[in-house]
Design an enzyme around this catalytic site. Structure first.
Site, PDB file in Angstrom:
ATOM      1  N   GLN A   1       0.829  -1.212   0.000  1.00 45.05           N
ATOM      2  CA  GLN A   1       0.000   0.000   0.000  1.00 45.05           C
ATOM      3  C   GLN A   1       0.865   1.264   0.000  1.00 45.05           C
ATOM      4  OE1 GLN A   1      -3.586   1.338   2.744  1.00 45.05           O
ATOM      5  NE2 GLN A   1      -1.688   1.743   3.843  1.00 45.05           N
TER       6      GLN A   1
ATOM      7  N   ALA B   1       7.830  -5.448   4.938  1.00 42.12           N
ATOM      8  CA  ALA B   1       7.579  -6.143   6.205  1.00 42.12           C
ATOM      9  C   ALA B   1       6.472  -7.165   6.042  1.00 42.12           C
ATOM     10  CB  ALA B   1       7.155  -5.143   7.291  1.00 42.12           C
TER      11      ALA B   1
ATOM     12  N   GLU C   1       2.141   0.146  16.834  1.00 37.57           N
ATOM     13  CA  GLU C   1       2.095  -1.135  17.551  1.00 37.57           C
ATOM     14  C   GLU C   1       3.211  -1.222  18.603  1.00 37.57           C
ATOM     15  OE1 GLU C   1       0.214  -4.280  17.475  1.00 37.57           O
ATOM     16  OE2 GLU C   1      -1.225  -2.781  16.812  1.00 37.57           O
TER      17      GLU C   1
ATOM     18  N   TYR D   1       5.109  -9.127  15.802  1.00 38.06           N
ATOM     19  CA  TYR D   1       5.288  -8.011  14.865  1.00 38.06           C
ATOM     20  C   TYR D   1       5.815  -6.791  15.614  1.00 38.06           C
ATOM     21  CZ  TYR D   1       3.877  -4.014  11.948  1.00 38.06           C
ATOM     22  OH  TYR D   1       3.860  -2.839  11.226  1.00 38.06           O
TER      23      TYR D   1
ATOM     24  N   THR E   1       6.021   1.837  13.809  1.00 30.62           N
ATOM     25  CA  THR E   1       4.591   1.640  13.982  1.00 30.62           C
ATOM     26  C   THR E   1       4.076   1.969  15.378  1.00 30.62           C
ATOM     27  OG1 THR E   1       2.929  -0.116  14.140  1.00 30.62           O
ATOM     28  CG2 THR E   1       5.190  -0.806  14.359  1.00 30.62           C
TER      29      THR E   1
ATOM     30  N   LYS F   1       9.468  -4.962  15.228  1.00 32.38           N
ATOM     31  CA  LYS F   1       9.575  -3.545  14.842  1.00 32.38           C
ATOM     32  C   LYS F   1      10.325  -2.738  15.907  1.00 32.38           C
ATOM     33  CE  LYS F   1       7.338  -2.993  10.821  1.00 32.38           C
ATOM     34  NZ  LYS F   1       7.814  -2.245   9.663  1.00 32.38           N
TER      35      LYS F   1
HETATM   36  P1  NAP Z   1       1.821  -3.854   3.069  1.00 32.03           P
HETATM   37  O1  NAP Z   1       0.767  -3.346   2.142  1.00 32.03           O
HETATM   38  O2  NAP Z   1       1.642  -5.162   3.751  1.00 32.03           O
HETATM   39  O3  NAP Z   1       3.194  -3.913   2.205  1.00 32.03           O
HETATM   40  C1  NAP Z   1       4.323  -4.580   2.675  1.00 32.03           C
HETATM   41  C2  NAP Z   1       5.339  -4.633   1.561  1.00 32.03           C
HETATM   42  O4  NAP Z   1       6.492  -5.353   2.045  1.00 32.03           O
HETATM   43  C3  NAP Z   1       4.861  -5.393   0.310  1.00 32.03           C
HETATM   44  O5  NAP Z   1       5.393  -4.775  -0.836  1.00 32.03           O
HETATM   45  C4  NAP Z   1       5.499  -6.765   0.498  1.00 32.03           C
HETATM   46  O6  NAP Z   1       5.702  -7.469  -0.697  1.00 32.03           O
HETATM   47  C5  NAP Z   1       6.835  -6.339   1.079  1.00 32.03           C
HETATM   48  N1  NAP Z   1       7.550  -7.445   1.721  1.00 32.03           N
HETATM   49  C6  NAP Z   1       7.105  -8.303   2.667  1.00 32.03           C
HETATM   50  N2  NAP Z   1       8.066  -9.181   2.993  1.00 32.03           N
HETATM   51  C7  NAP Z   1       9.134  -8.877   2.208  1.00 32.03           C
HETATM   52  C8  NAP Z   1      10.424  -9.440   2.038  1.00 32.03           C
HETATM   53  N3  NAP Z   1      10.823 -10.500   2.741  1.00 32.03           N
HETATM   54  N4  NAP Z   1      11.269  -8.870   1.146  1.00 32.03           N
HETATM   55  C9  NAP Z   1      10.878  -7.789   0.408  1.00 32.03           C
HETATM   56  N5  NAP Z   1       9.666  -7.231   0.509  1.00 32.03           N
HETATM   57  C10 NAP Z   1       8.813  -7.770   1.400  1.00 32.03           C
HETATM   58  O7  NAP Z   1       2.155  -2.791   4.200  1.00 32.03           O
HETATM   59  P2  NAP Z   1       1.879  -1.203   4.207  1.00 32.03           P
HETATM   60  O8  NAP Z   1       0.575  -0.958   4.848  1.00 32.03           O
HETATM   61  O9  NAP Z   1       2.200  -0.647   2.884  1.00 32.03           O
HETATM   62  O10 NAP Z   1       2.966  -0.742   5.273  1.00 32.03           O
HETATM   63  C11 NAP Z   1       4.289  -0.389   4.861  1.00 32.03           C
HETATM   64  C12 NAP Z   1       5.228  -0.496   6.051  1.00 32.03           C
HETATM   65  O11 NAP Z   1       4.783   0.365   7.089  1.00 32.03           O
HETATM   66  C13 NAP Z   1       5.320  -1.882   6.678  1.00 32.03           C
HETATM   67  O12 NAP Z   1       6.625  -2.051   7.128  1.00 32.03           O
HETATM   68  C14 NAP Z   1       4.371  -1.807   7.854  1.00 32.03           C
HETATM   69  O13 NAP Z   1       4.766  -2.724   8.855  1.00 32.03           O
HETATM   70  C15 NAP Z   1       4.564  -0.370   8.286  1.00 32.03           C
HETATM   71  N6  NAP Z   1       3.417   0.270   8.923  1.00 32.03           N
HETATM   72  C16 NAP Z   1       2.196   0.257   8.330  1.00 32.03           C
HETATM   73  C17 NAP Z   1       1.141   0.916   8.928  1.00 32.03           C
HETATM   74  C18 NAP Z   1      -0.230   0.939   8.309  1.00 32.03           C
HETATM   75  O14 NAP Z   1      -1.202   1.258   9.018  1.00 32.03           O
HETATM   76  N7  NAP Z   1      -0.370   0.664   7.021  1.00 32.03           N
HETATM   77  C19 NAP Z   1       1.342   1.612  10.139  1.00 32.03           C
HETATM   78  C20 NAP Z   1       2.609   1.613  10.693  1.00 32.03           C
HETATM   79  C21 NAP Z   1       3.653   0.958  10.076  1.00 32.03           C
HETATM   80  P3  NAP Z   1       4.583  -8.475  -1.301  1.00 32.03           P
HETATM   81  O15 NAP Z   1       3.616  -7.587  -2.051  1.00 32.03           O
HETATM   82  O16 NAP Z   1       5.393  -9.364  -2.153  1.00 32.03           O
HETATM   83  O17 NAP Z   1       3.946  -9.159  -0.136  1.00 32.03           O
HETATM   84  N1  GDD Z   2      -7.381  -7.704  10.618  1.00 32.97           N
HETATM   85  C1  GDD Z   2      -8.493  -7.823  11.343  1.00 32.97           C
HETATM   86  N2  GDD Z   2      -9.459  -8.686  10.940  1.00 32.97           N
HETATM   87  N3  GDD Z   2      -8.608  -7.078  12.471  1.00 32.97           N
HETATM   88  C2  GDD Z   2      -9.761  -7.198  13.182  1.00 32.97           C
HETATM   89  C3  GDD Z   2     -10.793  -8.057  12.800  1.00 32.97           C
HETATM   90  C4  GDD Z   2     -10.633  -8.854  11.624  1.00 32.97           C
HETATM   91  O1  GDD Z   2     -11.489  -9.639  11.232  1.00 32.97           O
HETATM   92  N4  GDD Z   2     -11.805  -7.931  13.709  1.00 32.97           N
HETATM   93  C5  GDD Z   2     -11.416  -7.032  14.596  1.00 32.97           C
HETATM   94  N5  GDD Z   2     -10.168  -6.584  14.303  1.00 32.97           N
HETATM   95  C6  GDD Z   2      -9.396  -5.626  15.095  1.00 32.97           C
HETATM   96  C7  GDD Z   2      -7.993  -6.124  15.457  1.00 32.97           C
HETATM   97  O2  GDD Z   2      -8.049  -7.027  16.554  1.00 32.97           O
HETATM   98  C8  GDD Z   2      -7.313  -4.797  15.773  1.00 32.97           C
HETATM   99  O3  GDD Z   2      -7.582  -4.422  17.097  1.00 32.97           O
HETATM  100  C9  GDD Z   2      -8.014  -3.795  14.839  1.00 32.97           C
HETATM  101  O4  GDD Z   2      -9.183  -4.456  14.345  1.00 32.97           O
HETATM  102  C10 GDD Z   2      -7.157  -3.353  13.655  1.00 32.97           C
HETATM  103  O5  GDD Z   2      -6.639  -4.514  13.029  1.00 32.97           O
HETATM  104  P1  GDD Z   2      -5.823  -4.421  11.642  1.00 32.97           P
HETATM  105  O6  GDD Z   2      -6.605  -3.705  10.635  1.00 32.97           O
HETATM  106  O7  GDD Z   2      -5.333  -5.799  11.325  1.00 32.97           O
HETATM  107  O8  GDD Z   2      -4.605  -3.457  12.013  1.00 32.97           O
HETATM  108  P2  GDD Z   2      -3.591  -3.442  13.248  1.00 32.97           P
HETATM  109  O9  GDD Z   2      -3.914  -2.236  14.056  1.00 32.97           O
HETATM  110  O10 GDD Z   2      -3.521  -4.745  13.935  1.00 32.97           O
HETATM  111  O11 GDD Z   2      -2.199  -3.254  12.498  1.00 32.97           O
HETATM  112  C11 GDD Z   2      -2.053  -2.285  11.439  1.00 32.97           C
HETATM  113  O12 GDD Z   2      -1.666  -1.049  11.974  1.00 32.97           O
HETATM  114  C12 GDD Z   2      -0.368  -1.032  12.596  1.00 32.97           C
HETATM  115  C13 GDD Z   2      -0.144   0.381  13.116  1.00 32.97           C
HETATM  116  O13 GDD Z   2      -0.760   0.544  14.344  1.00 32.97           O
HETATM  117  C14 GDD Z   2      -1.034  -2.840  10.439  1.00 32.97           C
HETATM  118  O14 GDD Z   2      -1.035  -2.035   9.290  1.00 32.97           O
HETATM  119  C15 GDD Z   2       0.356  -2.844  11.017  1.00 32.97           C
HETATM  120  O15 GDD Z   2       1.306  -3.188  10.013  1.00 32.97           O
HETATM  121  C16 GDD Z   2       0.671  -1.437  11.557  1.00 32.97           C
HETATM  122  O16 GDD Z   2       1.948  -1.407  12.131  1.00 32.97           O
END
Ligand code: NAP
Ligand code: GDD
Length: 343
Positions: A13, A88, A135, A157, A133, A161
């Site tokens: 994303q 990641a 988290e 996770y 993050t 991180k």
């Molecule tokens: P995402 O959609 O899950 O994208 C993760 C990316 O990492 C994908 O391109 C994935 O490739 C790649 N990847 C996974 N394992 C890999 C490996 N071994 N070698 C190379 N690439 C690898 O996550 P995102 O939401 O864009 O988040 C980007 C980063 O920000 C992540 O590190 C996540 O933990 C962190 N983050 C996200 C959030 C959030 O709310 N979105 C918040 C805080 C931090 P594939 O497509 O091949 O799987």
């Molecule tokens: N995924 C998921 N699926 N979450 C659920 C569900 C379900 O069916 N039902 C309830 N939840 C609750 C989870 O337990 C969590 O409390 C909340 O919804 C958000 O879950 P996710 O959308 O999976 O996100 P996350 O907060 O655990 O993690 C995301 O945000 C982090 C930053 O705070 C991810 O993007 C992480 O990579 C990122 O670091």
């Protein structure tokens, strides 16, 4: 001379939005993708087209964050001005099932990049962004959370991180590298992976509205998150690397919502009238005709839950002049309209 950026996690994303953002800023963008059995470049395919190919401004490479040789070779060949480590295993619940892989990719992945910058003697040239993050705060529910709030990660996770966070600081302090952590709170978009809760809710309720699905099964309805738009958040990543000194920043909207309220807001936008009944795992939502729309399933509960995340991004507002542009309502509308276009 154009600046060169290297993005690990280009197919994700954030990687896709960051690539678009940097191309608009006139960067040459290199991205690292993993080999997969089916094509996984859907999020960047629209960028990967003629004009960029001709000018060689958007280039994809195979590599893997768990493979030091590919990481080191790519950094040596590209010699980027900026590296963004977004790669990641990013799903919290999955990390309980694949903890070792999560540690390898999410913790050691950051180390591999930092070490490759050093090994290639690029400490003075290459700036590094680490995707940290909220988290990290985990069980510390003292809100709002800022750069000074204590970390207490609550999943493999989060723990992985935490290593990445501290190794980034360690390389900054030990080797004077320009290395920053963004501590980003949840951010979503139409490109959000389908197994994250916001996208799961939007996709299911759209299908329910169109009578293509009957029921949505979820886990904990009462966890609270600070949800922003990914498009806004990638700008903050770039801003961190444009500062005079490397620092860590919380990036968040400062508003908190429960999962249940997110369902209510999406239902409202879709004009789906739902009523809640029951408590705990038996809590359910029904439509006007008494059809079961939302139910809980224990498969989606985690061994440990992070109950409350709410960010305080004052430092980013002050030093980066960053603030989110999207509201939760506009994020939901964006996600719904993109989903509905599929039908
Ligand atoms: P995402 O959609 O899950 O994208 C993760 C990316 O990492 C994908 O391109 C994935 O490739 C790649 N990847 C996974 N394992 C890999 C490996 N071994 N070698 C190379 N690439 C690898 O996550 P995102 O939401 O864009 O988040 C980007 C980063 O920000 C992540 O590190 C996540 O933990 C962190 N983050 C996200 C959030 C959030 O709310 N979105 C918040 C805080 C931090 P594939 O497509 O091949 O799987
Ligand atoms: N995924 C998921 N699926 N979450 C659920 C569900 C379900 O069916 N039902 C309830 N939840 C609750 C989870 O337990 C969590 O409390 C909340 O919804 C958000 O879950 P996710 O959308 O999976 O996100 P996350 O907060 O655990 O993690 C995301 O945000 C982090 C930053 O705070 C991810 O993007 C992480 O990579 C990122 O670091």
């Amino acid at each position: 001379m154009k600046k060169k950026a290297l993005i690990f996690g280009i197919t994700g994303q954030d990687g896709s939005y960051l690539a678009e953002f940097l191309l608009k800023k006139n960067y040459i963008v290199h991205g690292v993708k993993r080999r997969s059995s089916t094509i996984n470049t859907e999020r960047v395919d629209h960028i990967y087209q003629e004009p960029h190919l001709k000018k060689r401004t958007f280039i994809l490479h195979y590599g893997d964050i768990t493979d030091s040789l590919s990481v080191t070779r790519l950094i040596n060949e590209i010699k980027p001005n900026e590296i963004y480590n977004l790669a990641a295993q990013s799903h919290v619940q999955v990390s309980f099932e694949s903890p070792e892989y999560t540690a390898n990719a999410d913790a050691l992945g950051a180390l591999r990049i930092l070490e490759a910058i050093r090994f290639n003697k690029l400490e003075k040239k290459t700036k590094f962004y680490q995707a940290g993050t909220s988290e990290l705060y985990g069980l510390n529910e003292k809100v709002p959370q800022n750069e000074k709030t204590l970390f207490h990660p609550a999943s493999p996770y989060g723990v992985a991180k935490l290593y990445a966070h501290w190794i980034t600081i360690n390389y900054r302090e030990a080797y004077n590298m320009f290395a920053c952590n963004g501590i980003l709170f949840n951010h979503e978009s139409p490109r959000r992976g389908e197994t994250f809760v916001t996208q799961k809710i939007v996709q299911a309720l759209c299908k329910i509205k169109l009578k293509k699905q009957k029921t949505l099964f979820l886990g904990n309805l009462y966890s609270k998150r600070d949800w922003g738009h990914a498009k806004d958040f990638v700008e903050a990543m770039w801003l961190m690397l444009q500062q005079k000194n490397p620092e860590d920043f919380v990036i968040a909207t400062g508003n908190q919502t429960t999962v249940k309220n997110f369902i209510n807001l999406v239902s409202k936008e879709l004009k789906l009238k739902i009523r809640w009944r029951g408590k705990g795992i038996k809590e359910r939502a029904f439509d006007e005709d008494n059809n079961l729309i939302v139910a809980c399933d224990k498969t989606y509960y985690r061994p440990l839950e992070v109950n409350s995340l709410l960010g305080d991004a004052k430092k980013a507002r002050k030093k980066l002049n960053w603030k989110p542009k999207s509201s939760l309502k506009s994020l939901i509308i964006d996600m719904i309209s993109s989903e509905m276009q599929k039908y």
